[in-house]
Motif scaffolding. Structure first.
Motif, PDB file in Angstrom:
ATOM      1  N   GLU A  31       0.843  -1.198   0.000  1.00 55.51           N
ATOM      2  CA  GLU A  31       0.000   0.000   0.000  1.00 55.51           C
ATOM      3  C   GLU A  31       0.872   1.239   0.000  1.00 55.51           C
ATOM      4  O   GLU A  31       1.843   1.320   0.756  1.00 55.51           O
ATOM      5  N   PHE A  32       0.515   2.199  -0.834  1.00 51.58           N
ATOM      6  CA  PHE A  32       1.230   3.463  -0.936  1.00 51.58           C
ATOM      7  C   PHE A  32       0.225   4.593  -0.768  1.00 51.58           C
ATOM      8  O   PHE A  32      -0.811   4.602  -1.437  1.00 51.58           O
ATOM      9  N   ILE A  33       0.517   5.543   0.118  1.00 51.30           N
ATOM     10  CA  ILE A  33      -0.319   6.719   0.308  1.00 51.30           C
ATOM     11  C   ILE A  33       0.296   7.841  -0.523  1.00 51.30           C
ATOM     12  O   ILE A  33       1.465   8.189  -0.341  1.00 51.30           O
ATOM     13  N   ALA A  34      -0.504   8.391  -1.439  1.00 52.60           N
ATOM     14  CA  ALA A  34      -0.004   9.428  -2.336  1.00 52.60           C
ATOM     15  C   ALA A  34      -1.064  10.500  -2.517  1.00 52.60           C
ATOM     16  O   ALA A  34      -2.252  10.270  -2.265  1.00 52.60           O
ATOM     17  N   SER A  35      -0.636  11.678  -2.947  1.00 51.75           N
ATOM     18  CA  SER A  35      -1.611  12.717  -3.282  1.00 51.75           C
ATOM     19  C   SER A  35      -2.371  12.284  -4.525  1.00 51.75           C
ATOM     20  O   SER A  35      -1.875  11.476  -5.327  1.00 51.75           O
ATOM     21  N   SER A  36      -3.565  12.788  -4.704  1.00 48.77           N
ATOM     22  CA  SER A  36      -4.336  12.427  -5.884  1.00 48.77           C
ATOM     23  C   SER A  36      -3.622  12.893  -7.154  1.00 48.77           C
ATOM     24  O   SER A  36      -3.720  12.240  -8.192  1.00 48.77           O
ATOM     25  N   LEU A  37      -2.873  13.976  -7.071  1.00 52.71           N
ATOM     26  CA  LEU A  37      -2.103  14.451  -8.226  1.00 52.71           C
ATOM     27  C   LEU A  37      -1.037  13.424  -8.614  1.00 52.71           C
ATOM     28  O   LEU A  37      -0.911  13.045  -9.784  1.00 52.71           O
ATOM     29  N   MET A  38      -0.261  12.942  -7.650  1.00 52.20           N
ATOM     30  CA  MET A  38       0.778  11.951  -7.937  1.00 52.20           C
ATOM     31  C   MET A  38       0.159  10.633  -8.406  1.00 52.20           C
ATOM     32  O   MET A  38       0.677   9.982  -9.320  1.00 52.20           O
ATOM     33  N   ALA A  39      -0.956  10.255  -7.799  1.00 48.37           N
ATOM     34  CA  ALA A  39      -1.642   9.030  -8.218  1.00 48.37           C
ATOM     35  C   ALA A  39      -2.126   9.159  -9.654  1.00 48.37           C
ATOM     36  O   ALA A  39      -2.014   8.209 -10.441  1.00 48.37           O
ATOM     37  N   GLY A  40      -2.637  10.333 -10.014  1.00 42.36           N
ATOM     38  CA  GLY A  40      -3.097  10.553 -11.380  1.00 42.36           C
ATOM     39  C   GLY A  40      -1.977  10.427 -12.390  1.00 42.36           C
ATOM     40  O   GLY A  40      -2.140   9.816 -13.456  1.00 42.36           O
ATOM     41  N   ILE A  41      -0.808  10.977 -12.072  1.00 46.95           N
ATOM     42  CA  ILE A  41       0.358  10.869 -12.953  1.00 46.95           C
ATOM     43  C   ILE A  41       0.759   9.401 -13.101  1.00 46.95           C
ATOM     44  O   ILE A  41       0.994   8.911 -14.207  1.00 46.95           O
ATOM     45  N   PHE A  42       0.821   8.687 -11.982  1.00 46.98           N
ATOM     46  CA  PHE A  42       1.167   7.271 -11.996  1.00 46.98           C
ATOM     47  C   PHE A  42       0.171   6.479 -12.838  1.00 46.98           C
ATOM     48  O   PHE A  42       0.557   5.666 -13.687  1.00 46.98           O
ATOM     49  N   LEU A  43      -1.119   6.728 -12.642  1.00 41.56           N
ATOM     50  CA  LEU A  43      -2.151   5.983 -13.362  1.00 41.56           C
ATOM     51  C   LEU A  43      -2.137   6.271 -14.861  1.00 41.56           C
ATOM     52  O   LEU A  43      -2.429   5.383 -15.667  1.00 41.56           O
ATOM     53  N   ARG A  44      -1.785   7.492 -15.257  1.00 40.28           N
ATOM     54  CA  ARG A  44      -1.663   7.793 -16.688  1.00 40.28           C
ATOM     55  C   ARG A  44      -0.539   6.972 -17.316  1.00 40.28           C
ATOM     56  O   ARG A  44      -0.674   6.462 -18.430  1.00 40.28           O
ATOM     57  N   HIS A  45       0.568   6.807 -16.600  1.00 38.08           N
ATOM     58  CA  HIS A  45       1.669   5.971 -17.094  1.00 38.08           C
ATOM     59  C   HIS A  45       1.223   4.513 -17.188  1.00 38.08           C
ATOM     60  O   HIS A  45       1.536   3.821 -18.165  1.00 38.08           O
ATOM     61  N   VAL A  46       0.502   4.042 -16.172  1.00 36.68           N
ATOM     62  CA  VAL A  46      -0.006   2.668 -16.175  1.00 36.68           C
ATOM     63  C   VAL A  46      -0.941   2.476 -17.361  1.00 36.68           C
ATOM     64  O   VAL A  46      -0.863   1.466 -18.071  1.00 36.68           O
ATOM     65  N   GLN A  47      -1.815   3.442 -17.609  1.00 34.91           N
ATOM     66  CA  GLN A  47      -2.760   3.343 -18.733  1.00 34.91           C
ATOM     67  C   GLN A  47      -2.013   3.240 -20.056  1.00 34.91           C
ATOM     68  O   GLN A  47      -2.361   2.436 -20.923  1.00 34.91           O
ATOM     69  N   GLN A  48      -0.971   4.049 -20.217  1.00 38.55           N
ATOM     70  CA  GLN A  48      -0.195   4.019 -21.452  1.00 38.55           C
ATOM     71  C   GLN A  48       0.463   2.646 -21.654  1.00 38.55           C
ATOM     72  O   GLN A  48       0.448   2.095 -22.756  1.00 38.55           O
ATOM     73  N   LEU A  49       1.025   2.099 -20.579  1.00 49.54           N
ATOM     74  CA  LEU A  49       1.632   0.766 -20.675  1.00 49.54           C
ATOM     75  C   LEU A  49       0.594  -0.297 -21.018  1.00 49.54           C
ATOM     76  O   LEU A  49       0.853  -1.192 -21.828  1.00 49.54           O
ATOM     77  N   THR A  50      -0.557  -0.213 -20.401  1.00 45.97           N
ATOM     78  CA  THR A  50      -1.627  -1.175 -20.662  1.00 45.97           C
ATOM     79  C   THR A  50      -2.077  -1.082 -22.111  1.00 45.97           C
ATOM     80  O   THR A  50      -2.247  -2.097 -22.784  1.00 45.97           O
ATOM     81  N   ASP A  51      -2.261   0.140 -22.599  1.00 51.52           N
ATOM     82  CA  ASP A  51      -2.668   0.341 -23.990  1.00 51.52           C
ATOM     83  C   ASP A  51      -1.641  -0.213 -24.968  1.00 51.52           C
ATOM     84  O   ASP A  51      -1.989  -0.741 -26.018  1.00 51.52           O
ATOM     85  N   ASP A  52      -0.360  -0.084 -24.625  1.00 50.11           N
ATOM     86  CA  ASP A  52       0.727  -0.543 -25.487  1.00 50.11           C
ATOM     87  C   ASP A  52       1.096  -2.007 -25.242  1.00 50.11           C
ATOM     88  O   ASP A  52       2.011  -2.522 -25.886  1.00 50.11           O
ATOM     89  N   ASP A  53       0.412  -2.668 -24.296  1.00 47.51           N
ATOM     90  CA  ASP A  53       0.725  -4.039 -23.894  1.00 47.51           C
ATOM     91  C   ASP A  53       2.216  -4.171 -23.577  1.00 47.51           C
ATOM     92  O   ASP A  53       2.914  -5.042 -24.067  1.00 47.51           O
ATOM     93  N   ASP A  54       2.689  -3.261 -22.725  1.00 44.99           N
ATOM     94  CA  ASP A  54       4.101  -3.160 -22.377  1.00 44.99           C
ATOM     95  C   ASP A  54       4.254  -3.334 -20.867  1.00 44.99           C
ATOM     96  O   ASP A  54       3.272  -3.404 -20.127  1.00 44.99           O
ATOM     97  N   ALA A  55       5.480  -3.394 -20.401  1.00 49.68           N
ATOM     98  CA  ALA A  55       5.797  -3.463 -18.974  1.00 49.68           C
ATOM     99  C   ALA A  55       7.055  -2.635 -18.730  1.00 49.68           C
ATOM    100  O   ALA A  55       8.004  -2.707 -19.516  1.00 49.68           O
TER     101      ALA A  55
END
Length: 89
Positions: A31-55
């Motif tokens: 578990e990681f506690i983060a600001s919603s701003l930092m979480a949003g940045i992280f999730l955008r990167h995750v979304q891009q990786l998921t879309d590209d089927d990358d890791a």
């Protein structure tokens, strides 16, 4: 989002909190506690990786510092809001 599996929720959707509110990111049993701003940045990167089927390693700035998390499409990931009385990131 309240703990829903992130594979069931579009990751590109913004975290629905103010920029200074905290969220809990649960990833690979941690578990990681983060600001919603930092979480949003992280999730955008995750979304891009998921879309590209990358890791890749993605940095996450959270209350305990910075961690590089190896993210792939099959990595378990949830995000939930936290009450505002917790200490700020």
């Amino acid at each position: 989002m309240n703990g829903q599996d992130m594979m069931d929720v579009p990751l590109i959707a913004p975290v629905r909190t103010s920029r200074s509110e905290l969220v809990c990111i649960r990833f690979n049993g941690r578990e990681f506690i983060a600001s919603s701003l930092m979480a949003g940045i992280f999730l955008r990167h995750v979304q891009q990786l998921t879309d590209d089927d990358d890791a890749q390693l993605i940095p996450l700035l959270h209350s305990g510092g910075v961690d590089l998390l190896f993210v792939s499409a099959d990595a378990p990931l949830t995000v939930s809001e936290i009450n505002s009385h917790h200490s700020r990131v």
